[in-house]
Design an enzyme around this catalytic site. Structure first.
Site, PDB file in Angstrom:
ATOM      1  NE  ARG A 104     -41.211  42.864  -9.344  1.00 19.62           N
ATOM      2  CZ  ARG A 104     -41.791  43.488  -8.315  1.00 19.62           C
ATOM      3  NH1 ARG A 104     -42.193  42.822  -7.272  1.00 19.62           N
ATOM      4  NH2 ARG A 104     -41.977  44.797  -8.361  1.00 19.62           N
ATOM      5  CE1 TYR A 133     -64.305  -0.314  -1.912  1.00 21.48           C
ATOM      6  CE2 TYR A 133     -65.266  -1.703  -3.623  1.00 21.48           C
ATOM      7  CZ  TYR A 133     -64.604  -1.566  -2.415  1.00 21.48           C
ATOM      8  OH  TYR A 133     -64.238  -2.677  -1.706  1.00 21.48           O
ATOM      9  CD  GLU A 148     -54.571  -6.861   4.660  1.00 19.30           C
ATOM     10  OE1 GLU A 148     -54.459  -5.763   5.231  1.00 19.30           O
ATOM     11  OE2 GLU A 148     -55.361  -7.750   5.062  1.00 19.30           O
ATOM     12  NE  ARG A 153     -61.301   0.439  10.387  1.00 19.62           N
ATOM     13  CZ  ARG A 153     -60.985   1.679   9.995  1.00 19.62           C
ATOM     14  NH1 ARG A 153     -59.787   1.936   9.532  1.00 19.62           N
ATOM     15  NH2 ARG A 153     -61.856   2.658  10.072  1.00 19.62           N
ATOM     16  N   GLY A 180     -55.784  -3.190   0.547  1.00 21.71           N
ATOM     17  CA  GLY A 180     -55.486  -2.611   1.859  1.00 21.71           C
ATOM     18  C   GLY A 180     -54.157  -1.895   1.726  1.00 21.71           C
ATOM     19  CB  THR A 181     -53.302   1.283   0.074  1.00 26.36           C
ATOM     20  OG1 THR A 181     -54.269   2.084   0.760  1.00 26.36           O
ATOM     21  CG2 THR A 181     -53.853   0.880  -1.267  1.00 26.36           C
ATOM     22  CG  ASN A 182     -53.573   1.987   5.767  1.00 28.69           C
ATOM     23  OD1 ASN A 182     -53.472   2.854   4.906  1.00 28.69           O
ATOM     24  ND2 ASN A 182     -54.484   2.030   6.723  1.00 28.69           N
ATOM     25  CG  ASP A 183     -51.555  -4.008   6.873  1.00 28.52           C
ATOM     26  OD1 ASP A 183     -51.229  -2.989   7.517  1.00 28.52           O
ATOM     27  OD2 ASP A 183     -52.133  -4.972   7.384  1.00 28.52           O
ATOM     28  N   GLY A 191     -42.648  35.254  -1.199  1.00 30.43           N
ATOM     29  CA  GLY A 191     -41.659  35.618  -0.191  1.00 30.43           C
ATOM     30  C   GLY A 191     -40.526  34.624  -0.032  1.00 30.43           C
ATOM     31  NE  ARG A 234     -59.935  -5.569   8.588  1.00 26.49           N
ATOM     32  CZ  ARG A 234     -59.027  -4.613   8.771  1.00 26.49           C
ATOM     33  NH1 ARG A 234     -58.242  -4.255   7.779  1.00 26.49           N
ATOM     34  NH2 ARG A 234     -58.916  -4.010   9.927  1.00 26.49           N
ATOM     35  CG  MET A 260     -37.073  31.763  -4.528  1.00 25.77           C
ATOM     36  SD  MET A 260     -37.176  31.111  -6.177  1.00 25.77           S
ATOM     37  CE  MET A 260     -38.833  31.564  -6.613  1.00 25.77           C
TER      38      MET A 260
END
Lengths: 889, 889
Positions: free
Chosen positions: B96, B861, B755, B571, B776-779, B105, B627, B107
């Site tokens: 096995r 935060y 950002e 926003r 602003g971690t998206n941008d 399931g 913002r 391998m």
């Protein structure tokens, strides 16, 4: 107590030339001239620190300034022999601005200060010339009134006009002492009416008013604009120089003039200047009377030079000229006044000069032993070389001469004629080449002169505002074209019966002073003589290699001619737009699968192979960096309706299918989209084709020339190590396959653009696999700032104008931000590959300030457009010298 | 010599549970069970290092492995008493796979290895059961043939079907020993025909073939997909465990089964499992026979539990259950076989469980003293809480029951029915909610299960593939709905006379095992009981504050209910789209000058004031970050034709004017365009209006509640210190004006989004002026990667699939790149303002891995969507505990 005031008189000075930070250029050089015993009227300079204090403290002067000014004024009286406010022999002074670098005409000046209803009589008596005294008084009120009290200039002009009408005369010179007296009274009435207060009679009040006005003028709009254009920080401030007046307007044994110790247009070592008999300095500079040449050699038949008119004074001036050049080791721009045959020096400074002159003077002075070769290299502004590298009028081309004027700033330009600075700016923004035509220019026209490709004026001489500013900006200029008549209202100019309207095309030749109707063909510049020597000297000291960004054989040949050390960026996508190929490119884009793409790409291989072979052949012996396809595919798609239908027909698909594919490929933010190596990952067959073409071309050229090229293959837009790993492996596989087919091998390098912050931040892991990094500073600037170059036009100009950004980061590398990003990448990259080859290939590669940064962080090369190569060679040399001075290692 | 092989037998083991990196989870736990004297058949495990070596060295085994395997096999023979290849009492083994974490399931496995034409007779004799022996041999050939030799499964199935037809029987059980013998001969012929070689008779050859196949299966497509979905690195590799076979299929005193030490759906502390009499383990897992419940308490009337069928064996198993929980301090998932009433343990591992079960078990175990509170907090996967926070079926809503099945994975979902994994994926990509209906699922369906909102199967039990995978993925699942008939060809399912076609809507309740026709309304989840206790415990240990991204009162209330510590991102542009306001917003955009804009903005002040007052009121006592306007103005313009005409009419301008303004505002790269504080600089009146609304609202709420809010005003898209300086000064001026008008003041903070890379790189100079930074971690992800989120869909999925990127950087923070950028900003920011408040407010704020990073770099935060707040609270607690363990400070 801090020292706010620095005195000087012939033979002794508190200050000197080295103190230009503190005294401003004008004050420091007056002190210097006095120190070396040249004939300078006594005076003193209030420091630029006082200006800074003034603005920092809500326009208050520092404590103690007044006492120091009083003491300095006393010293002037001692050395001059006249007394301020004296009713017998009154001392008059000039009050002038003076910043660390010259800002001609941008700030305010007051002359003849100290005159009032009492001292005017004293002046009349001591000069034995009442007309001169009252004329001086009215000049003073007029200047003080407009500069210090804010009375509109035309209010004074009207009065003179009225008196002339009353008296039935035409010229100022026809007015007598009593007329000027009458004008003075009327002027005083105007001042009282406009300001609600009488014209100040106390000379001390006058003095402090003028000092305040000069400091205030540091923040006027003209000065702010000038500083922005010339990158002068507002913190520098201006000094204020107060100096005993001397008079060039006390009769025909008096004169005033400006001169250059060499010819500022050509650089020839002849005494070049202009003077007016019986005039004050302002009369020369403003161009209201056309001055005469200083030296006999520049005089036209019938013109009386100063050399002829006042030979002793001229001889003394010529001696001063030689003293100054030996002392300053540089060409000087001087102002002088001859008062009753006695020479007084009022200013000296390093002279502005045309680009050809700056090259010639640097080489000549090095040969004369005044400076050494390295100093000669430092003497030429790299940016100014641009002028020498651009075309001049083709001597064999047919042309239709419209008029002749003074060759005020060299170079040739064609463009549509406009008659206002605003229109020049407006049309230039639309991409039109513009010739700005003005009767004369003023500081208010600066923005239009900057926007124009060339400038012509109908009045003023070689040292008129238009001429000086145009030379500084490197714009061709023909000044004083007296045969032309400009009609602003009708927006036209006329030379005899020939009418040229706004929007018509003119060509100007600033080197010869000629204006032609229509477009005259141009020819390439010569790069021999002094220019070639300077380049050799620069090459002796520079460390940075200068490569060119080039795709076409013409670009590559230009680059080689201009001394490029190789190609640093060959943008293969530019090769795709050729009409012969774009069809296959579009077929590739439209193909539904890899098989379809491969069949289209097969058609492109021979083209690409020839492209690369051309570059390798032209650059034989030098490195050539080829960037694999970079832009998103939709950039190759047709935009117009007609083209769209054509494509559909050629590819045998429907218009709808073309439109649909086009819509599929369209992107919200193409700059951040499916481009660069992301395309290479999605469609490996594209880079496979390009790599094959590169290797086959290199092998062909190796056989043909016997000098095997060493291609540098550059992968664009890498953000993740694995992208580069995949593509590098693919390139290596293609190389192995081609080498196997040809039974021949060649050395090659594979590297990457560092143009995304993530690549910079992870440069250590990428460097491990990359033979070189090339910083793509255009895209790096866009991503570091989060700023689209295409969209920045809406706010970037305002950002620069208002000082939010010191410079346009797309022109000069933003060292604080983008530069930090590059430093991080350089440091990290070297941790895993200490010998990694590093260069930059953005627009910044041709910018001297950016090149200086590249030198400091130890890049191996910069790559710029072919025409910028000489600029970059010189800038690199200066960076090497400058860095040795500033950053001892 | 490195140790490649670790042996174990009851009472003694080379390895143990802690060695799961080296032995894989299965091997390590078998060793552990043997070590603590549980009944485990003897065996050995080849290490995961061998797997890594195998792939690093072109699929070659390291030297010395074979000798170690031989020695370990000898030990099995010693402890088992049977001999490998013996014609009398042959030892059979299972082979096995077993990776560090379970990959059910994915391998390959080979059972009954060691059988050949000779040993089959020995097995028949020693078991005294020829039918069993020949059935085992055919199972072995079938399994080995497909797994190791690559013979298609259906080739074997056909043979059985033919024999059954020949014999005139329907069920496998009706076939006798000689039938199986005949089948074995036919199987061997198939193997010879398909592979060109006879079926291997040498057990050692068989063993190495199986070992190679297991290692090989690490790189099969199923395993690769599973690893990607579960973020398992390929470098981990699999171990191979070889173990003496025991048989659950030697008669009715034999059984095999799988069990959970507690109920994996509810978490109730009851012994929960399924078994089959006279069967091999694979029969339970594949769902081909429906198994029975282990314990009486889960048996339906008529069902015979193991507790009833084999009470002694059950009692021993129950004892093992308790031993394991006390030993592992966690709920276990076990496999066992009873061979002639003797219990053998074949596997134990920490059990997967539903989200509600994981919460209940963590709390229960802490109360039972098995674990402490901190450990309880670590036991619940924060991501899984998502399931508890989403709606369940409204108990009072009308519904139409279609069928009932097993409650295989909790939660409810509605969606359109599809019948294939590919269609599920396709429709889900279009944004549709999808219910995947299958007879049974296989590993090939994984991508469709992932794409589906819910899953139903008509066959298989609670431990069937569908059930296990769905629970792991957090998808609701109803399994074994035997009353439904699925017709793949017709794309429909039927329950009696009711027909449901592909594309019709179904609702499933995985908690109850029910299927409904159409859409059934849902209700909000309850957040009390064990969930609330867990949250309390989490709050006791976490350091990070969890704020919410919220603009509407509803969002804010949800956030507060879910325990948010404030609002980290409001926003304001979201407030502009309200139909009541968008008119004024558009009027502002269309205005030709500041006056026009101001008049439009005046209309917006009362709205914005109310918006902010609502947020302050709901969040009273907690911080609220607002913002200022961020998106480019064109985002507010109408897109449709009709809307366009409406706007033109409302604003009293022409359609052309609207279109023209729209064209003026359009941008090539809006992400990098005229937005954020760039708008604030260009149109100061916008931020002025917003600042005024904030301060007025704050003062209103201060009066109303007696608890003055402390607004945090956030300036977006800063790239240059001076931008922030200008806007901060403006906000301070507005504050002073409002405070003066109201004769009241309030505390407030002004900070900036970080950002853009440039802001991070120059964070020291910005921090000097800023009270807080919010990343602003998206941008920041977009700019660091140079990757537009809107456009990434074309290549990002492929990047993740092929491992170019480990994870989607928009979901989990890219710690190497974006994380480095954040670290730089944190370090630089603290140099000039050591106490600067730091947080993040991108989508990453709700992602546990990203939260862990935020804990490590000491942010104050994270801010996430309201529904993610509990997830983030738990993740923050785990990060605090984990960081204390992993990063002692």
């Amino acid at each position: 107590m801090r020292k706010f005031v620095y005195s000087f008189h012939q033979g002794l000075s508190d200050g000197g030339a080295a103190m230009y930070d503190l005294l401003g250029s004008k004050g420091a050089n007056l002190a210097e001239m006095a120190r070396i015993n040249l004939p300078v009227p006594p005076g003193f300079t209030i420091t630029t620190e006082v200006c800074a204090d003034f603005y920092a403290n809500d326009r208050q002067y520092p404590t103690g300034l007044e006492a120091q000014v009083d003491a300095a004024l006393k010293k002037i009286e001692e050395h001059d022999g006249r007394n301020f406010g004296s009713k017998h022999k009154p001392l008059l002074v000039s009050v002038r601005s003076g910043a660390r670098v010259s800002m001609p005409g941008m700030m305010d000046t007051v002359l003849n200060l100290g005159l009032n209803d009492v001292t005017v009589e004293g002046l009349a008596g001591s000069a034995d010339d009442a007309r001169f005294a009252w004329d001086s008084y009215r000049r003073f009120i007029q200047m003080y009134g407009s500069v210090v009290l804010g009375v509109a200039h035309h209010r004074f002009e009207e009065i003179i006009e009225n008196v002339k009408i009353d008296e039935g005369v035409v010229e100022d010179t026809q007015l007598a002492a009593q007329d000027w007296h009458r004008i003075v009274e009327a002027y005083k009435d105007v001042v009282r009416a406009e300001t609600g207060k009488p014209f100040p009679q106390d000379p001390h009040d006058q003095l402090w008013g003028a000092i305040g006005a000069v400091f205030g003028s540091w923040m006027n709009q003209r000065a702010i604009t000038y500083r922005r254009l010339h990158e002068i920080p507002a913190e520098w401030g201006t000094g204020v120089t107060v100096q005993a007046m001397v008079f060039g307007n006390m009769g025909d044994d008096c004169a005033t003039g400006v001169a250059f110790t060499r010819d500022p247009s050509t650089g020839i070592n002849e005494f070049y200047g202009e003077y007016l008999l019986n005039a004050q300095g302002e009369d020369v500079v403003t161009g209201t009377r056309t001055p005469r040449p200083l030296s006999k050699c520049y005089a036209k038949p019938g013109e009386i030079s100063l050399e002829d008119a006042l030979p002793e004074a001229y001889a003394e001036l010529d001696h001063v000229r030689q003293t100054l050049e030996r002392h300053y080791h540089d060409m000087q721009d001087i102002e002088f006044t001859i008062q009753r045959k006695k020479l007084y020096m009022l200013q000296t400074r390093n002279a502005k000069r045309s680009a050809p002159a700056s090259v010639r003077i640097a080489i000549d002075m090095a040969r004369e032993g005044l400076i050494d070769k390295r100093e000669a290299v430092m003497r030429v502004n790299p940016q100014s070389l641009d002028q020498l590298l651009h075309p001049t009028l083709d001597p064999d081309a047919p042309r239709r001469l419209l008029a002749k004027g003074l060759p005020a700033s060299p170079g040739a330009a064609s463009g549509v004629v406009v008659f206002s600075a605003d229109e020049a700016e407006m049309r230039a923004q639309k991409g039109e080449a513009v010739i700005l035509a003005r009767v004369e220019t003023t500081p208010e026209d600066i923005h239009g002169m900057h926007a124009a490709s060339g400038i012509l004026t109908t009045r003023g001489g070689m040292t008129s505002h238009a001429a000086v500013v145009a030379r500084g900006m490197g714009r061709p200029c023909v000044a004083g074209v007296s045969g032309l008549h400009i009609d602003y209202a009708a927006k036209m100019l006329a030379a005899g019966s020939t009418i040229v309207r706004a929007g018509d095309t003119l060509t100007i030749d600033g080197t010869k002073g000629e204006i032609f109707v229509g477009l005259v063909p141009m020819v390439e510049p010569s790069l021999s003589g002094d220019f070639a020597i300077l380049m050799d000297w620069a090459d002796e000291v520079r460390r940075l290699k200068i490569r060119a960004n080039a795709e076409t054989p013409l670009d590559a040949e230009t680059a080689r001619k201009f001394g490029a050390d190789g190609i640093g960026l060959s943008r293969t996508e530019h090769m795709f737009f050729d009409p012969e190929r774009i069809g296959a490119v579009r077929q590739m884009i439209m193909a539904p699968d890899e098989t379809g793409r491969r069949s289209a790409l097969d058609k492109l291989v021979p083209f690409q192979r020839r492209d690369f072979a051309d570059l390798f052949r032209i650059m034989v012996g030098l490195p050539v960096t080829i960037r694999l396809l970079d832009p998103p595919l939709h950039e190759f798609l047709p935009r117009g309706e007609l083209e769209l239908s054509e494509i559909a027909e050629i590819l045998g698909i429907t218009r709808t299918a073309v439109l649909q594919r086009s819509a599929e490929l369209s992107e919200a933010n193409p700059m951040l989209g499916h481009r660069g190596c992301r395309l290479g990952i999605s469609f490996p067959e594209i880079y496979e084709m390009q790599a094959r073409a590169i290797f086959e071309a290199a092998l062909d050229v190796a056989v043909e020339t016997g000098m095997p090229p060493r291609p540098e293959i550059m992968v664009p837009l890498v953000s993740v190590r694995r992208e580069f790993e995949i593509i590098r492996a693919q390139i290596d596989r293609v190389a192995a396959a081609v080498f196997n087919e040809r039974r021949a091998t060649i050395e090659y390098d594979v590297g990457t653009m560092i143009e995304l912050p993530r690549a910079a931040l992870t440069a250590d892991s990428i460097a491990d696999l990359a033979d070189f990094f090339s910083f793509g500073t255009n895209d790096l600037t866009q991503t570091v700032f989060g700023l689209s170059r295409d969209d920045a036009g809406r706010f970037l100009p305002r950002y620069i104008e208002s000082g939010i950004l010191a410079k346009d980061p797309f022109v000069t590398l933003d060292i604080e931000g983008v530069g930090t990003m590059i430093r991080i990448a350089v440091e990290k990259g070297r941790t895993t590959r200490p010998d990694i080859k590093l260069g930059i290939c953005g627009e910044h590669g041709g910018d001297p300030a950016s090149i200086n940064f590249c030198e400091k962080i130890g890049l191996e090369y910069v790559s710029c457009s072919p025409y910028r190569v000489p600029v970059a060679r010189l800038a690199a040399a200066q960076a090497a010298i400058g860095s040795a001075r500033t950053y001892p290692s």
